[in-house]
Design a protein around this motif. Structure first.
Motif, PDB file in Angstrom:
ATOM      1  N   GLN A   1      -1.318   4.434   3.000  1.00  0.00           N
ATOM      2  CA  GLN A   1      -1.633   3.190   3.691  1.00  0.00           C
ATOM      3  C   GLN A   1      -0.475   2.751   4.586  1.00  0.00           C
ATOM      4  O   GLN A   1      -0.681   2.283   5.717  1.00  0.00           O
TER       5      GLN A   1
ATOM      6  N   ARG B   1      -0.485   4.975   7.599  1.00  0.00           N
ATOM      7  CA  ARG B   1      -1.565   4.606   8.514  1.00  0.00           C
ATOM      8  C   ARG B   1      -1.172   3.397   9.352  1.00  0.00           C
ATOM      9  O   ARG B   1      -1.465   3.333  10.548  1.00  0.00           O
ATOM     10  N   ASN B   2      -0.490   2.428   8.718  1.00  0.00           N
ATOM     11  CA  ASN B   2      -0.026   1.261   9.462  1.00  0.00           C
ATOM     12  C   ASN B   2       1.009   1.651  10.519  1.00  0.00           C
ATOM     13  O   ASN B   2       1.001   1.136  11.643  1.00  0.00           O
TER      14      ASN B   2
ATOM     15  N   SER C   1      -0.765   3.334  13.421  1.00  0.00           N
ATOM     16  CA  SER C   1      -1.500   2.390  14.265  1.00  0.00           C
ATOM     17  C   SER C   1      -0.578   1.774  15.316  1.00  0.00           C
ATOM     18  O   SER C   1      -0.947   1.626  16.492  1.00  0.00           O
TER      19      SER C   1
ATOM     20  N   VAL D   1      -4.524   9.735  11.699  1.00  0.00           N
ATOM     21  CA  VAL D   1      -5.128   8.548  11.080  1.00  0.00           C
ATOM     22  C   VAL D   1      -6.501   8.884  10.523  1.00  0.00           C
ATOM     23  O   VAL D   1      -6.867   8.471   9.408  1.00  0.00           O
ATOM     24  N   ALA D   2      -7.279   9.637  11.272  1.00  0.00           N
ATOM     25  CA  ALA D   2      -8.619  10.019  10.813  1.00  0.00           C
ATOM     26  C   ALA D   2      -8.542  10.823   9.521  1.00  0.00           C
ATOM     27  O   ALA D   2      -9.353  10.654   8.599  1.00  0.00           O
TER      28      ALA D   2
ATOM     29  N   LYS E   1      -7.766   8.427   6.697  1.00  0.00           N
ATOM     30  CA  LYS E   1      -8.952   7.641   6.358  1.00  0.00           C
ATOM     31  C   LYS E   1      -9.940   8.447   5.525  1.00  0.00           C
ATOM     32  O   LYS E   1     -10.628   7.910   4.649  1.00  0.00           O
ATOM     33  N   GLU E   2      -9.982   9.738   5.779  1.00  0.00           N
ATOM     34  CA  GLU E   2     -10.893  10.596   5.032  1.00  0.00           C
ATOM     35  C   GLU E   2     -10.357  10.888   3.633  1.00  0.00           C
ATOM     36  O   GLU E   2     -11.117  10.942   2.659  1.00  0.00           O
TER      37      GLU E   2
ATOM     38  N   LEU F   1      -8.022   9.063   1.827  1.00  0.00           N
ATOM     39  CA  LEU F   1      -7.680   7.903   1.013  1.00  0.00           C
ATOM     40  C   LEU F   1      -8.787   7.489   0.040  1.00  0.00           C
ATOM     41  O   LEU F   1      -8.503   7.236  -1.144  1.00  0.00           O
ATOM     42  N   PRO F   2     -10.069   7.409   0.433  1.00  0.00           N
ATOM     43  CA  PRO F   2     -11.103   7.006  -0.528  1.00  0.00           C
ATOM     44  C   PRO F   2     -11.198   7.934  -1.727  1.00  0.00           C
ATOM     45  O   PRO F   2     -11.400   7.484  -2.866  1.00  0.00           O
TER      46      PRO F   2
END
Length: 424
Positions: free
Chosen positions: A48, A51-52, A55, A77-78, A81-82, A84-85
């Motif tokens: 996270q 990612r920040n 950005s 970033v993509a 995002k994939e 992290l969940p």
């Protein structure tokens, strides 16, 4: 519920406490599971944070019209995002696994609890009262009871085994006993409560009946549970709350029906009122600060003893060993009443301190005066008393040669001055 942080800090002490409960070491497994979970939390937090950072970097690259760099950063970033969940889902799964493992481990016994494997290793604290000197052969309550209204046959015909119908004098005696006990507890400063008899899963988890002892309970088709003891309802009064230190101690009492499947008692006490699926009980619950806990355990036990003393029933107090304590208890005193018909003592009350074990499960805390942080309360519970077993004790200790039963002096005002229950 045990605190994984305390287990991490001193795994040897935790395993030593389990050993006193005759359980194998579990600290290493629990700590390893927790370390995996914490590493995933750290990894997710790092993702996270990355990612920040990306950005911001993407905005800067676009501002500098460096499209290639911006696209590369967006691709990273993509990917985050994939990933992290899935990582968060794995962390949640491990957290649930850890919570499940902790939820089935019993409370740690206090240092003064004797080591032992069962009731033969319990320790006598004291015995009080005088056993009745009967001039005839003592009979058991199930032989005396039918003449004064204990209708075992109709109860079984109506509801099945371990149910009894009380009529006439027996029903009045039971009502008098329950009211007498409840009045005594109110005099001792316990607040009278009329609680729900049906509760949700969370309430039974909080006091330790779930998930391990579901087979001992009755459940409705709508998913509610019938309470096995008013301890469940009374202790959960403070579930999820933060109390001011000045509010404590809180003391609650209730006279309620209780419902138990007696799944682990097949073949035991199938005659009479000793072990029933439905029975009345007066319960005491105290919510206290940790430094009040020791004195409150003794106070609560003396309140229960006072009922037996007022009824002039001989009894003894036993300190239960590690192998005979309940799941949530850190120390338990059992009160056992003398039954002349059985020529033995039988349990009539258990008074336990649970330290902060239940409070952690139900997140019940208090804020010490002058402090910003909170601490877990200590919870205690005890019977004062089981009404059916007290009725048994009165019948057997006050039995007369002609089949009647004398009424203890303390109960006579509750029965309109009646001094004797005559056989019908």
């Amino acid at each position: 519920m045990h605190d994984i942080r305390l287990i991490r800090d001193d795994p040897a002490a935790f395993d030593a406490a389990l050993a006193r409960r005759a359980l194998p070491p579990q600290a290493a497994t629990l700590v390893a599971l927790d370390e995996r979970r914490r590493s995933m939390i750290a990894e997710a937090q790092a993702m996270q944070a990355r990612r920040n950072e990306l950005s911001k970097a993407i905005g800067q690259a676009k501002g500098q019209k460096d499209h290639a760099k911006a696209e590369a950063l967006m691709a990273e970033v993509a990917g985050l995002k994939e990933a992290l969940p899935a990582l968060e889902a794995d962390e949640a799964r491990l957290g649930e696994e850890l919570d499940t493992a902790l939820a089935i481990i019993p409370n740690s016994p206090l240092a003064d609890v004797p080591q032992g494997g069962g009731e033969d290793d319990n320790v006598l604290v004291h015995a009080l009262g005088t056993k009745p000197d009967l001039a005839f052969a003592a009979r058991e309550h199930d032989a005396i009871g039918p003449a004064i209204g204990l209708d075992f046959e109709t109860g079984v015909a109506m509801a099945g085994a371990r149910f009894t119908l009380l009529r006439g004098p027996a029903a009045k005696l039971q009502r008098a006993l329950g009211q007498f006990m409840l009045d005594r507890m109110v005099e001792h400063g316990f607040e009278e409560v009329a609680p729900p008899l049906l509760v949700r899963d969370e309430a039974l988890f909080g006091t330790g009946q779930l998930p391990k002892f579901a087979e001992d309970l009755f459940r409705t088709t709508e998913g509610h549970w019938l309470i096995p003891t008013a301890e469940v309802s009374l202790t959960n009064i403070v579930a999820g709350k933060i109390l001011a230190e000045g509010e404590l101690p809180l003391r609650f009492t209730a006279l309620t029906p209780c419902f138990r499947s007696e799944a682990g008692a097949a073949g035991r006490d199938t005659r009479g009122l000793i072990r029933q699926h439905q029975f009345d009980k007066v319960e005491m619950v105290s919510i206290v600060t940790p430094d009040q806990s020791e004195a409150e355990h003794e106070r609560m036990t003396q309140c229960a003893e006072g009922v037996l003393e007022a009824l002039q029933l001989p009894f003894r107090r036993m300190l239960l060993c590690t192998g005979d304590m309940g799941f949530s208890a850190a120390r338990t005193y059992d009160l056992e009443v003398w039954l002349p018909g059985q020529d033995r003592y039988r349990e009539i009350s258990s008074c336990s301190t649970c330290t902060d074990f239940q409070a952690r499960r139900m997140n019940a805390r208090y804020r010490p005066e002058g402090e910003k942080g909170t601490r877990f309360v200590h919870t205690l519970n005890g019977s004062a008393l089981a009404v059916g077993r007290t009725l048994v004790a009165v019948i057997e200790n006050y039995q007369q040669a002609d089949g009647s039963v004398a009424v203890p002096a303390a109960l006579q005002p509750y029965l309109g001055g009646l001094e004797r229950l005559a056989p019908r």
